[in-house]
Structures are given as C-alpha cells and as structure tokens.
Design a protein around this motif. Structure first.
Motif, mmCIF file in Angstrom:
data_model
loop_
_atom_site.group_PDB
_atom_site.id
_atom_site.type_symbol
_atom_site.label_atom_id
_atom_site.label_comp_id
_atom_site.label_asym_id
_atom_site.label_seq_id
_atom_site.Cartn_x
_atom_site.Cartn_y
_atom_site.Cartn_z
ATOM 1 N N UNK A 67 -10.704 -39.940 -40.083
ATOM 2 C CA UNK A 67 -11.831 -39.913 -39.155
ATOM 3 C C UNK A 67 -12.869 -40.976 -39.474
ATOM 4 N N UNK A 68 -13.024 -41.318 -40.752
ATOM 5 C CA UNK A 68 -14.031 -42.322 -41.117
ATOM 6 C C UNK A 68 -13.716 -43.676 -40.491
ATOM 7 N N UNK A 69 -12.433 -43.952 -40.208
ATOM 8 C CA UNK A 69 -12.031 -45.187 -39.532
ATOM 9 C C UNK A 69 -12.031 -45.011 -38.005
ATOM 10 N N UNK A 70 -11.619 -43.827 -37.571
ATOM 11 C CA UNK A 70 -11.545 -43.556 -36.139
ATOM 12 C C UNK A 70 -12.925 -43.440 -35.499
ATOM 13 N N UNK A 71 -13.928 -43.071 -36.295
ATOM 14 C CA UNK A 71 -15.283 -42.906 -35.770
ATOM 15 C C UNK A 71 -15.833 -44.207 -35.178
ATOM 16 N N UNK A 72 -15.891 -45.310 -35.944
ATOM 17 C CA UNK A 72 -16.412 -46.553 -35.343
ATOM 18 C C UNK A 72 -15.537 -47.076 -34.210
ATOM 19 N N UNK A 73 -14.205 -46.849 -34.307
ATOM 20 C CA UNK A 73 -13.319 -47.301 -33.229
ATOM 21 C C UNK A 73 -13.606 -46.537 -31.935
ATOM 22 N N UNK A 126 -19.213 -52.587 -35.106
ATOM 23 C CA UNK A 126 -18.393 -51.385 -35.268
ATOM 24 C C UNK A 126 -16.965 -51.741 -35.672
ATOM 25 N N UNK A 127 -16.394 -52.727 -35.015
ATOM 26 C CA UNK A 127 -15.025 -53.134 -35.336
ATOM 27 C C UNK A 127 -14.960 -53.757 -36.732
ATOM 28 N N UNK A 128 -15.992 -54.504 -37.111
ATOM 29 C CA UNK A 128 -16.033 -55.105 -38.451
ATOM 30 C C UNK A 128 -16.032 -54.027 -39.530
ATOM 31 N N UNK A 129 -16.673 -52.883 -39.246
ATOM 32 C CA UNK A 129 -16.735 -51.791 -40.226
ATOM 33 C C UNK A 129 -15.367 -51.218 -40.546
ATOM 34 N N UNK A 130 -14.408 -51.361 -39.622
ATOM 35 C CA UNK A 130 -13.078 -50.756 -39.807
ATOM 36 C C UNK A 130 -12.242 -51.551 -40.809
ATOM 37 N N UNK A 131 -12.455 -52.854 -40.852
ATOM 38 C CA UNK A 131 -11.781 -53.741 -41.812
ATOM 39 C C UNK A 131 -10.250 -53.676 -41.678
ATOM 40 N N UNK A 132 -9.769 -53.922 -40.465
ATOM 41 C CA UNK A 132 -8.330 -53.935 -40.206
ATOM 42 C C UNK A 132 -8.069 -55.014 -39.155
ATOM 43 N N UNK A 133 -7.354 -56.055 -39.536
ATOM 44 C CA UNK A 133 -7.124 -57.177 -38.632
ATOM 45 C C UNK A 133 -6.352 -56.770 -37.381
ATOM 46 N N UNK A 137 -7.580 -57.637 -33.488
ATOM 47 C CA UNK A 137 -6.791 -58.247 -32.423
ATOM 48 C C UNK A 137 -6.644 -57.297 -31.234
ATOM 49 N N UNK A 138 -6.403 -56.017 -31.509
ATOM 50 C CA UNK A 138 -6.265 -55.040 -30.435
ATOM 51 C C UNK A 138 -7.532 -54.993 -29.588
ATOM 52 N N UNK A 139 -8.675 -54.968 -30.263
ATOM 53 C CA UNK A 139 -9.932 -54.817 -29.545
ATOM 54 C C UNK A 139 -10.247 -56.054 -28.701
ATOM 55 N N UNK A 187 -3.244 -44.647 -33.448
ATOM 56 C CA UNK A 187 -1.978 -44.695 -34.182
ATOM 57 C C UNK A 187 -2.033 -45.683 -35.349
ATOM 58 N N UNK A 188 -2.599 -46.859 -35.101
ATOM 59 C CA UNK A 188 -2.698 -47.877 -36.157
ATOM 60 C C UNK A 188 -3.464 -47.334 -37.360
ATOM 61 N N UNK A 189 -4.577 -46.678 -37.096
ATOM 62 C CA UNK A 189 -5.438 -46.203 -38.186
ATOM 63 C C UNK A 189 -4.928 -44.925 -38.843
ATOM 64 N N UNK A 190 -3.877 -44.345 -38.265
ATOM 65 C CA UNK A 190 -3.312 -43.129 -38.873
ATOM 66 C C UNK A 190 -2.075 -43.435 -39.711
ATOM 67 N N UNK A 191 -1.871 -44.734 -39.971
ATOM 68 C CA UNK A 191 -0.740 -45.176 -40.793
ATOM 69 C C UNK A 191 0.602 -44.879 -40.128
#
Length: 329
Positions: A67-73, A126-133, A137-139, A187-191
């Motif tokens: 959730x900590x990653x899904x929140x900013x997304x 918000x997207x920068x906070x997630x730290x996932x390339x 790209x998706x966004x 899905x991406x952020x849930x591994x």
C-alpha cells in the motif's frame, strides 16, 4: 440496491485505504494561492465513484499488497482523471457536471486550464516517490495516450462518417487506457510476473471499453435525474457515439439521418429535434447492439481476470465487471 450502495459493499474491504488515498489527495492538491486552492477544493467536492483508485488497490491485492507504493500511484491516477475532466469541461463548454457547477463555469476557462495543468504537475512528485522506472514509463505513456484520445474526440466531433472502428480507437485511448493503467500499475507494484501484469492490463482495457460503451448508452436511455446531465448531451456537443452509429447503420436513408446531420453541423436544431433523435435511438436496435458489444468486452475482462486463482479480491474485481455493465449512472 443503487449504484452507490453497491460500490460501498464491494469496497468495504479497502474502505480504510480508499479514505487514506482521499486524504493524501486533498493534502497534495492544496495550493498556497487562494483562488487556485478554492477551485481545487471545489473540483474535489464533486461526487465520484473512486473506481480507478479501487482498481489500482484491488489489482495490487492479487499478489503482494504494498500500500505504501500504491498510495502515491492511486493519488496520481486520480489527479490525472480529475485534470482530464476539468479540461473536457472546457472543451465541451460544460457548465455543470453531475449537477454541480464546473470549475470553468465558476472561475472561467483560464483558471480551469491552469488547475488541470496544476494537477498534472503535482503527479510528477507522486510518481517520483514510487521509485520504479516501470511506473515512470507507464504513467508518462498513459498521460500521452489520454491526450491523444482527447484530440481524436475533438477531430471526430460532428463527423457523421465516424466508423465503429474509429469509435473504439477513440475510447480505447481516452477512457480505457487510464483504467487499464490503474490495473497494470497495481500489478507492477505487487511484484506480479510479466504474464500476470499483462492479464491485468487486458482486464482493465476491456473493462474500460465496456465502461465507456455503457456511458454512451446511458446518454440516450437515462435522464438528468439519474446521470446528472440531460439525455442527448453527447449529441448536443456533436459527439457521435456507438448507439448513434449503429442506429444510423440500421436505417441509413431515413429522415432521421438528415436530421442528425443538421444537428451535428451546429447550424441549428431545437430541443424538440434533439429529443426526437434521442427517442429514436433509444427505441432502435443501436442500444441493443451497443449492450451486446459491452457484454462482449466484459466477457474478455473476466477471461483475463480468471487467470488468477480464486480469492475475495478477485471476486470484487469480478463483480465490478457486472457493476460496470448494469449501472444506471
């Protein structure tokens, strides 16, 4: 059970997280500039389904829930959605949305444009906070595609020759793309594996197409008391949608064809004439054919979802398919 009650039941398991998304959204949307802050808080007060946030969170729950990653997304996607609605209202010259005054109606087009831009700018942090390339790209791809869809809609407005294929290309870019991105991002952020990410993207794109078809059907079959805008609003704005395309195909050479052409040309057309066309479309086979298309895309969404093992969260995503095609607003 009405639509609001149905969603409250479906989202009960993620209600606390939905509330947290709302809280962070309001915090990140605030501005130190009073007029911008007032316009922003007004835009946020408009009733919404929170469907995109729910899809992001529920997609994330099918694997490892972070959730900590899904929140900013989730906040970023909702900001993009709100920004596009604000800009749509400017393009359409709309003064109300779901019974509430639009930002452009209260503060003018210039403030409304800048408020939409303000939301787009806020998403960067918000997207920068997630730290996932992959999310980066998706966004960016999603925002670009939604903009393309809006341009497609503008270019196809008042075009009686819009084809079914052209209609689907437009709504895939403008509406379904964002819903698909919510599911894919979750899905991406849930591994999830690459294959699982693709399945959730397919679920989202097909759900999004079904969602827009039903929206376009409701514009001909419901009234302002249920959908928050007068029936035939798309026709007033010169938008050719699937029910009208199918209606014209079934009776291409009757008097209604010429009447629609006149209405779309922007050269005139009374409310009585608009109501006549709305009633003609609502009575004809175009509505039934549109429903059939929506059900077909709903079935494709369900097929993609069923690649995941049974779970309570999959059940909610499954029920959301039925909600999308059976809703009344």
């Amino acid at each position: 059970m009405n639509d609001t009650a149905t969603l409250s039941r479906l989202f009960a398991g993620i209600q606390a997280d939905l509330d947290e998304v709302d809280k962070v959204f309001q915090e990140r949307a605030r501005s130190g500039l009073p007029i911008l802050n007032s316009a922003s808080m007004h835009a946020l007060s408009s009733p919404g389904k929170r469907l995109r946030t729910a899809l992001t969170l529920l997609s994330g729950k099918l694997k490892v829930y972070r959730f900590e990653k899904l929140l900013p997304l989730s906040v970023a996607f909702e900001m993009v959605h709100l920004a596009t609605l604000i800009h749509d209202d400017i393009v359409d010259g709309a003064h109300t949305r779901r019974g509430q005054p639009t930002v452009n109606a209260l503060w003018g087009d210039h403030i409304a444009i800048l408020l939409g831009d303000y939301y787009f700018a806020k998403t960067a942090g918000l997207i920068a906070d997630i730290e996932d390339n992959r999310i980066n790209h998706l966004f960016s791809d999603t925002v670009a595609t939604v903009c393309e869809g809006t341009i497609m809609e503008m270019l196809s407005a008042r075009r009686l020759d819009l084809t079914v294929q052209g209609y689907y290309e437009k709504i895939s870019h403008k509406t379904a793309c964002l819903i698909a991105a919510c599911c894919k991002g979750g899905a991406i952020l849930s591994e999830a594996s690459d294959e699982e990410i693709q399945h959730l993207h397919e679920y989202g794109i097909n759900l999004g197409i079904a969602f827009q078809i039903i929206d376009d059907v409701l514009d001909y079959t419901e009234d302002q008391t249920t959908i928050g805008k007068p029936a035939g609003n798309d026709l007033r704005q010169g938008l050719v949608t699937l029910p009208l395309i199918y209606a014209l195909q079934s009776q291409p050479h009757n008097g209604h064809h010429q009447q629609v052409q006149l209405l779309l040309s922007g050269e005139g057309g009374s409310e009585e004439q608009i109501r006549e066309i709305v009633e003609w479309v609502a009575r004809g086979s175009g509505i039934e054919r549109s429903f059939e298309d929506a059900y077909r895309y709903a079935a494709r969404a369900r097929k993609a979802l069923y690649h995941f093992p049974p779970s309570s969260d999959r059940d909610v995503l499954d029920e959301l398919i039925d909600f999308v095609v059976l809703r009344k607003r």
